[in-house]
Structures are given as structure tokens and as C-alpha cells.
Scaffold this motif. Structure first.
Motif, PDB file in Angstrom:
ATOM      1  N   ASN A  98       0.829  -1.218   0.000  1.00  0.00           N
ATOM      2  CA  ASN A  98       0.000   0.000   0.000  1.00  0.00           C
ATOM      3  C   ASN A  98       0.859   1.264   0.000  1.00  0.00           C
ATOM      4  O   ASN A  98       0.524   2.256  -0.659  1.00  0.00           O
ATOM      5  CB  ASN A  98      -0.936   0.011   1.211  1.00  0.00           C
ATOM      6  N   ASP A  99       1.976   1.232   0.745  1.00  0.00           N
ATOM      7  CA  ASP A  99       2.890   2.385   0.761  1.00  0.00           C
ATOM      8  C   ASP A  99       3.452   2.647  -0.634  1.00  0.00           C
ATOM      9  O   ASP A  99       3.584   3.795  -1.061  1.00  0.00           O
ATOM     10  CB  ASP A  99       4.045   2.157   1.745  1.00  0.00           C
ATOM     11  N   VAL A 100       3.775   1.564  -1.348  1.00  0.00           N
ATOM     12  CA  VAL A 100       4.294   1.678  -2.709  1.00  0.00           C
ATOM     13  C   VAL A 100       3.277   2.401  -3.592  1.00  0.00           C
ATOM     14  O   VAL A 100       3.612   3.285  -4.372  1.00  0.00           O
ATOM     15  CB  VAL A 100       4.600   0.271  -3.304  1.00  0.00           C
ATOM     16  N   VAL A 101       2.000   2.028  -3.437  1.00  0.00           N
ATOM     17  CA  VAL A 101       0.930   2.629  -4.244  1.00  0.00           C
ATOM     18  C   VAL A 101       0.852   4.131  -3.993  1.00  0.00           C
ATOM     19  O   VAL A 101       0.866   4.932  -4.930  1.00  0.00           O
ATOM     20  CB  VAL A 101      -0.436   1.979  -3.921  1.00  0.00           C
ATOM     21  N   ARG A 102       0.782   4.527  -2.730  1.00  0.00           N
ATOM     22  CA  ARG A 102       0.597   5.956  -2.405  1.00  0.00           C
ATOM     23  C   ARG A 102       1.793   6.794  -2.853  1.00  0.00           C
ATOM     24  O   ARG A 102       1.632   7.909  -3.333  1.00  0.00           O
ATOM     25  CB  ARG A 102       0.375   6.121  -0.901  1.00  0.00           C
ATOM     26  N   THR A 103       2.999   6.246  -2.687  1.00  0.00           N
ATOM     27  CA  THR A 103       4.205   6.963  -3.130  1.00  0.00           C
ATOM     28  C   THR A 103       4.145   7.176  -4.634  1.00  0.00           C
ATOM     29  O   THR A 103       4.453   8.252  -5.142  1.00  0.00           O
ATOM     30  CB  THR A 103       5.475   6.148  -2.774  1.00  0.00           C
ATOM     31  N   THR A 104       3.728   6.143  -5.352  1.00  0.00           N
ATOM     32  CA  THR A 104       3.657   6.229  -6.817  1.00  0.00           C
ATOM     33  C   THR A 104       2.655   7.287  -7.249  1.00  0.00           C
ATOM     34  O   THR A 104       2.928   8.090  -8.136  1.00  0.00           O
ATOM     35  CB  THR A 104       3.259   4.858  -7.408  1.00  0.00           C
ATOM     36  N   TRP A 105       1.476   7.293  -6.627  1.00  0.00           N
ATOM     37  CA  TRP A 105       0.436   8.265  -6.974  1.00  0.00           C
ATOM     38  C   TRP A 105       0.948   9.689  -6.873  1.00  0.00           C
ATOM     39  O   TRP A 105       0.575  10.547  -7.662  1.00  0.00           O
ATOM     40  CB  TRP A 105      -0.771   8.117  -6.049  1.00  0.00           C
TER      41      TRP A 105
END
Length: 327
Positions: A98-105
């Protein structure tokens, strides 16, 4: 309800004239596909790039790495970032994904929210849409995937529901685009709509590059995809693959190269070993044959693939093991 911008084949932008094409500035930037697990993000990435760069499977949590697919066009370079599906985390691995997703966004130029045409909007979709609503500056497209699985009436209802979802959360979609990656419907149109939302600038990757993933990571993903086939229900998230070594075989003539690849398939419990290896090693052999063909297609060279199965006890919950396995 106000006007809704939905792109159908009849509303495709008309071809720009040669003069306007030559004078238009080149654009390059990053687009990110988000959505519940198994919403069709990886299949769409592969369809846009025109080659298999992202692992696809029939169950959640197959994408573990940010796989970038690169779409080269005369007027633009579109770099696609494929993230794990955002979901309510149950393990440390889930939290990290989930952290990966938010950083990418936070780092991309445009976000495409993938919503399958054949599934009604659910709490998972609302959870993601709410997170997207908080990202004010980035343009957001709603991409209605898997349209080949539904009739026209069901698709129309889904389009209206998606438009409504944005309004409820106080934002408007830049576009709502129905696509089918499998049937190759409106995939090019989607690229046409993403490109104008990218910043002007030169290409960021050399012509011909399709992904910036290290080859070893892509090879590990291909092996993992083959290993998951047939055991999805039993071991959906318990398999990790690490490529330990890739070496050209010595003493081979230049016109007959052979690449030796040594890889470990990690599982969480000793009881899972038999499932992966299969009776008399047949399953593991099949995994090797299937993934070797895909690896040879990817690298363009013959490969000798050496696979071993190892137990890494409860690796999804152990920070040290997660690091070792590349998460």
C-alpha cells in the motif's frame, strides 16, 4: 446530472493534420493505473506496450513490483507505472504494498483508475476513489476495463455509476474510457487521451526500451506466474521467486550462446513444498518448461533454467525476510 464525458469509438479525436503534428511539442511523462486487485491493470499495461511486461493472474496480489511499461510514439513517450492493488492490509507485506501505491500516486503526471465493467462498484472501489479525491492536482481518468464481458446496457449503467462516484466525492474525471485489453478495443484511444495530460519534454528512455525493470526481476516474475498456475487457491500469496545468478555458459560458440539461470522458489511452510514440486517433481518441471519459454522470448537467447524450492518460514510477516526477497 451534469454532462458526462465518455469516450466511445464514435467520439475518437479526429486525426491531426501533418502540419499540426509536426509543430506539436513532444510530451513525456508517467501514468499510473490504480484499482482493486485484479481490475485489469497489468493486462492493460501489456496491451498498451504491445509486449508482456507485467505479470497477470486471476487472483489478487500478483503484482509485487512497480513494473514500468514504455509506450513509444512519434509525438510522445508514455511511461506506465503498474502498482500493486490497493487493499486493506492484513500483513506487513500488505502494508508495504500500500505504501508503494501511495508513493507512486504522488509522483505521476496522470492516474488511470481501472474499474471492471463486469463488477458493480464496491467498498474497495470507494476506498480507492476516496484516496484519489485527496490528490487534487493530478488528472484522473476512469478506465472501465473488461468491456468484452458485458452487454451494452450493463456497460451504460457502470459508466453512470462511475461518473456519479466522482461527483459524490467532489471531483470530475478528466475522461471516462471503456476499454477491453483482451479484445483490443479502444486501447489506442486510451493512449491518445493520456498523452495530452503529460508534460512537454524529450523522451526519457531510449527508443526500443519497453521497461526499466531489471531483467532479473522480470524473470523472477515470469517464474512466479508459472508457479502460481494451478495452485492459486492453495498458495495464492505464499510464493516468492529470487533469481540468484545469471551467467553465460562458458565454452559456447558465439553463434550458439546459452544463459544459465539459477532461481529459488520460496514458500512459507514445509507442507507447501509437495504442492509446488508435484508428484515425482512433475509440477516443478512444468513450471520450468513454461517459464523458460517466456524467458527465452524476453531475452532472445536460449536458456538453461535451474529451479529449486526453499522454505522461508512466514516470510510475508518477517521484515528481515521481506528485505531479502526484495520487498
Amino acid at each position: 446530472m451534469g454532462a458526462m464525458s465518455v469516450r466511445t469509438p464514435s467520439s475518437e479525436p479526429s486525426e491531426p493534420s501533418v502540419a499540426s503534428q509536426s509543430s506539436a511539442a513532444h510530451r513525456a511523462g508517467f501514468a499510473c493505473f490504480v484499482g482493486r486487485p485484479n481490475a485489469g491493470k497489468s493486462t492493460l499495461t501489456n496491451a498498451l506496450v504491445g509486449q508482456k511486461v507485467a505479470i497477470t493472474a486471476d487472483q489478487p496480489q500478483t503484482t509485487r513490483h512497480t513494473v514500468r511499461g514504455i509506450v513509444h510514439r512519434p509525438d510522445a513517450q508514455l511511461i506506465l507505472v503498474d502498482t500493486p492493488g490497493l487493499h486493506k492490509p492484513r500483513t506487513l507485506l500488505g502494508e508495504r504494498l500500500n505504501d508503494v501505491v501511495r508513493t507512486t500516486w504522488a509522483e505521476v503526471d496522470v492516474i488511470g483508475f481501472c474499474l471492471p465493467a463486469n463488477e458493480k462498484l464496491g467498498p474497495g472501489d470507494r476506498f480507492i476513489a476516496k484516496e484519489l479525491a485527496a490528490i487534487k492536482k493530478t488528472p484522473k481518468l476512469a478506465i472501465v476495463t473488461k468491456t468484452d464481458l458485458v452487454e451494452g446496457k450493463a456497460l451504460a449503467e457502470q459508466l453512470i455509476a462511475i461518473d456519479q462516484l466522482g461527483r459524490e466525492l467532489g471531483f470530475e474525471w478528466a475522461e471516462i474510457v471503456p476499454v477491453s485489453a483482451v479484445a483490443d478495443k479502444q486501447v489506442d484511444l486510451l493512449a491518445d487521451l493520456l498523452v495530452p495530460l503529460l508534460p512537454e519534454g524529450p523522451a526519457l528512455y531510449p527508443e526500443g526500451d519497453l521497461t526499466d525493470e531489471p531483467e532479473q526481476v522480470m524473470i523472477a516474475e515470469l517464474i512466479r506466474e508459472a508457479a502460481l498456475e494451478g495452485v492459486r487457491d492453495e498458495l495464492p500469496h505464499s510464493i516468492a521467486v529470487v533469481v540468484e545468478e545469471m551467467l553465460p555458459r562458458e565454452d559456447r560458440p558465439a553463434d550458439k550462446p546459452l544463459l544459465d539461470i539459477h532461481a529459488f522458489v520460496y514458500i512459507e511452510r514445509p507442507s507447501q513444498k509437495g504442492i509446488i514440486i508435484g508428484p515425482k517433481g512433475k509440477r516443478l518441471k512444468d513450471v520450468g518448461i513454461k517459464s523458460r519459454k517466456q524467458i527465452e522470448a524476453l531475452l532472445g537467447t536460449p536458456v538453461y533454467l535451474d529451479l529449486h524450492v526453499k522454505v522461508a518460514k512466514d516470510w510475508q510477516r518477517d521484515p528481515r525476510q521481506l528485505r531479502k526477497l526484495g520487498f
